[in-house]
Design a protein around this motif. Structure first.
Motif, PDB file in Angstrom:
ATOM      1  N   ALA A  44      43.261  42.429  51.348  1.00 17.92           N
ATOM      2  CA  ALA A  44      42.033  43.056  50.852  1.00 17.92           C
ATOM      3  C   ALA A  44      42.058  43.181  49.334  1.00 17.92           C
ATOM      4  O   ALA A  44      41.045  42.948  48.664  1.00 17.92           O
ATOM      5  CB  ALA A  44      41.849  44.422  51.494  1.00 17.92           C
ATOM      6  N   ILE A  45      43.216  43.497  48.763  1.00 20.41           N
ATOM      7  CA  ILE A  45      43.339  43.623  47.310  1.00 20.41           C
ATOM      8  C   ILE A  45      43.145  42.261  46.644  1.00 20.41           C
ATOM      9  O   ILE A  45      42.449  42.145  45.636  1.00 20.41           O
ATOM     10  CB  ILE A  45      44.691  44.253  46.929  1.00 20.41           C
ATOM     11  N   ARG A  46      43.745  41.222  47.218  1.00 17.72           N
ATOM     12  CA  ARG A  46      43.564  39.873  46.672  1.00 17.72           C
ATOM     13  C   ARG A  46      42.094  39.458  46.725  1.00 17.72           C
ATOM     14  O   ARG A  46      41.543  38.909  45.758  1.00 17.72           O
ATOM     15  CB  ARG A  46      44.415  38.865  47.434  1.00 17.72           C
ATOM     16  N   HIS A  47      41.453  39.712  47.851  1.00 15.48           N
ATOM     17  CA  HIS A  47      40.039  39.369  48.005  1.00 15.48           C
ATOM     18  C   HIS A  47      39.188  40.128  46.991  1.00 15.48           C
ATOM     19  O   HIS A  47      38.291  39.544  46.369  1.00 15.48           O
ATOM     20  CB  HIS A  47      39.576  39.673  49.432  1.00 15.48           C
ATOM     21  N   PHE A  48      39.456  41.403  46.809  1.00 12.35           N
ATOM     22  CA  PHE A  48      38.723  42.210  45.839  1.00 12.35           C
ATOM     23  C   PHE A  48      38.899  41.649  44.430  1.00 12.35           C
ATOM     24  O   PHE A  48      37.930  41.519  43.678  1.00 12.35           O
ATOM     25  CB  PHE A  48      39.188  43.668  45.899  1.00 12.35           C
ATOM     26  N   GLY A  49      40.126  41.301  44.076  1.00 12.84           N
ATOM     27  CA  GLY A  49      40.386  40.725  42.758  1.00 12.84           C
ATOM     28  C   GLY A  49      39.635  39.426  42.547  1.00 12.84           C
ATOM     29  O   GLY A  49      39.077  39.185  41.469  1.00 12.84           O
ATOM     30  N   ASP A  50      39.611  38.576  43.579  1.00 13.92           N
ATOM     31  CA  ASP A  50      38.876  37.313  43.482  1.00 13.92           C
ATOM     32  C   ASP A  50      37.385  37.557  43.278  1.00 13.92           C
ATOM     33  O   ASP A  50      36.736  36.881  42.472  1.00 13.92           O
ATOM     34  CB  ASP A  50      39.092  36.461  44.736  1.00 13.92           C
ATOM     35  N   VAL A  52      35.989  40.232  41.970  1.00  8.36           N
ATOM     36  CA  VAL A  52      35.775  40.801  40.632  1.00  8.36           C
ATOM     37  C   VAL A  52      35.798  39.690  39.587  1.00  8.36           C
ATOM     38  O   VAL A  52      34.932  39.631  38.701  1.00  8.36           O
ATOM     39  CB  VAL A  52      36.827  41.888  40.313  1.00  8.36           C
ATOM     40  N   ARG A  53      36.764  38.786  39.675  1.00 10.25           N
ATOM     41  CA  ARG A  53      36.840  37.682  38.711  1.00 10.25           C
ATOM     42  C   ARG A  53      35.603  36.785  38.797  1.00 10.25           C
ATOM     43  O   ARG A  53      35.069  36.359  37.768  1.00 10.25           O
ATOM     44  CB  ARG A  53      38.111  36.874  38.937  1.00 10.25           C
ATOM     45  N   ALA A  54      35.140  36.503  40.009  1.00 10.09           N
ATOM     46  CA  ALA A  54      33.944  35.673  40.167  1.00 10.09           C
ATOM     47  C   ALA A  54      32.725  36.383  39.573  1.00 10.09           C
ATOM     48  O   ALA A  54      31.899  35.763  38.891  1.00 10.09           O
ATOM     49  CB  ALA A  54      33.712  35.354  41.641  1.00 10.09           C
ATOM     50  N   GLY A  55      32.611  37.672  39.818  1.00 15.66           N
ATOM     51  CA  GLY A  55      31.502  38.441  39.260  1.00 15.66           C
ATOM     52  C   GLY A  55      31.554  38.498  37.742  1.00 15.66           C
ATOM     53  O   GLY A  55      30.518  38.416  37.075  1.00 15.66           O
ATOM     54  N   MET A  56      32.756  38.628  37.190  1.00 23.50           N
ATOM     55  CA  MET A  56      32.909  38.657  35.734  1.00 23.50           C
ATOM     56  C   MET A  56      32.490  37.321  35.127  1.00 23.50           C
ATOM     57  O   MET A  56      31.789  37.287  34.098  1.00 23.50           O
ATOM     58  CB  MET A  56      34.357  38.974  35.348  1.00 23.50           C
ATOM     59  N   ALA A  57      32.900  36.231  35.738  1.00 21.95           N
ATOM     60  CA  ALA A  57      32.539  34.907  35.219  1.00 21.95           C
ATOM     61  C   ALA A  57      31.028  34.697  35.297  1.00 21.95           C
ATOM     62  O   ALA A  57      30.414  34.171  34.351  1.00 21.95           O
ATOM     63  CB  ALA A  57      33.271  33.822  36.004  1.00 21.95           C
ATOM     64  N   GLU A  58      30.433  35.109  36.396  1.00 18.39           N
ATOM     65  CA  GLU A  58      28.987  34.970  36.554  1.00 18.39           C
ATOM     66  C   GLU A  58      28.245  35.802  35.508  1.00 18.39           C
ATOM     67  O   GLU A  58      27.310  35.329  34.873  1.00 18.39           O
ATOM     68  CB  GLU A  58      28.580  35.404  37.954  1.00 18.39           C
ATOM     69  N   ARG A  59      28.687  37.031  35.313  1.00 16.18           N
ATOM     70  CA  ARG A  59      28.036  37.905  34.334  1.00 16.18           C
ATOM     71  C   ARG A  59      28.227  37.377  32.908  1.00 16.18           C
ATOM     72  O   ARG A  59      27.313  37.438  32.086  1.00 16.18           O
ATOM     73  CB  ARG A  59      28.598  39.332  34.451  1.00 16.18           C
ATOM     74  N   GLU A  60      29.398  36.856  32.623  1.00 14.48           N
ATOM     75  CA  GLU A  60      29.645  36.295  31.292  1.00 14.48           C
ATOM     76  C   GLU A  60      28.705  35.116  31.037  1.00 14.48           C
ATOM     77  O   GLU A  60      28.152  34.983  29.938  1.00 14.48           O
ATOM     78  CB  GLU A  60      31.099  35.848  31.152  1.00 14.48           C
ATOM     79  N   THR A  61      28.509  34.288  32.040  1.00 18.00           N
ATOM     80  CA  THR A  61      27.590  33.164  31.903  1.00 18.00           C
ATOM     81  C   THR A  61      26.167  33.660  31.653  1.00 18.00           C
ATOM     82  O   THR A  61      25.457  33.131  30.793  1.00 18.00           O
ATOM     83  CB  THR A  61      27.632  32.278  33.167  1.00 18.00           C
ATOM     84  N   GLU A  62      25.757  34.690  32.402  1.00 20.46           N
ATOM     85  CA  GLU A  62      24.423  35.260  32.205  1.00 20.46           C
ATOM     86  C   GLU A  62      24.263  35.802  30.789  1.00 20.46           C
ATOM     87  O   GLU A  62      23.232  35.586  30.144  1.00 20.46           O
ATOM     88  CB  GLU A  62      24.170  36.376  33.214  1.00 20.46           C
ATOM     89  N   LEU A  63      25.280  36.514  30.309  1.00 26.57           N
ATOM     90  CA  LEU A  63      25.204  37.079  28.964  1.00 26.57           C
ATOM     91  C   LEU A  63      25.183  35.991  27.898  1.00 26.57           C
ATOM     92  O   LEU A  63      24.437  36.078  26.918  1.00 26.57           O
ATOM     93  CB  LEU A  63      26.378  38.032  28.727  1.00 26.57           C
TER      94      LEU A  63
END
Length: 81
Positions: A44-50, A52-63
């Protein structure tokens, strides 16, 4: 007298409930269950980390798109050549 009987019954019910919960908890904490629980938590921790990283990359692209950073960087690079 009635109050004492009532409190005795309540105390007995609470005691039976507590013993039942403790028995279930003891079964959960058996070595096999502990290993399975640890594996589930780690997964569950690994999945959560993945996620979060995907969301960060998506948000960075949006910004970057919203701020025009990618276009500014590419025009500066072309001008440096």
């Amino acid at each position: 007298m009635i109050k004492r009987i009532l409190w005795f019954v309540i105390g007995t019910a609470v005691g039976v409930y507590a013993v039942t919960r403790l028995k279930k908890r003891a079964q959960v904490l058996a070595p096999e269950s502990l290993q399975q629980s640890a594996e589930k938590v780690a997964s569950a921790i690994r999945h959560f980390g993945d996620e979060v990283r995907a969301g960060m990359a998506e948000r960075e692209t949006e910004l970057r798109d919203a701020l025009g950073i990618d276009t500014a960087d590419s025009t500066q690079r072309e001008g440096d050549r």
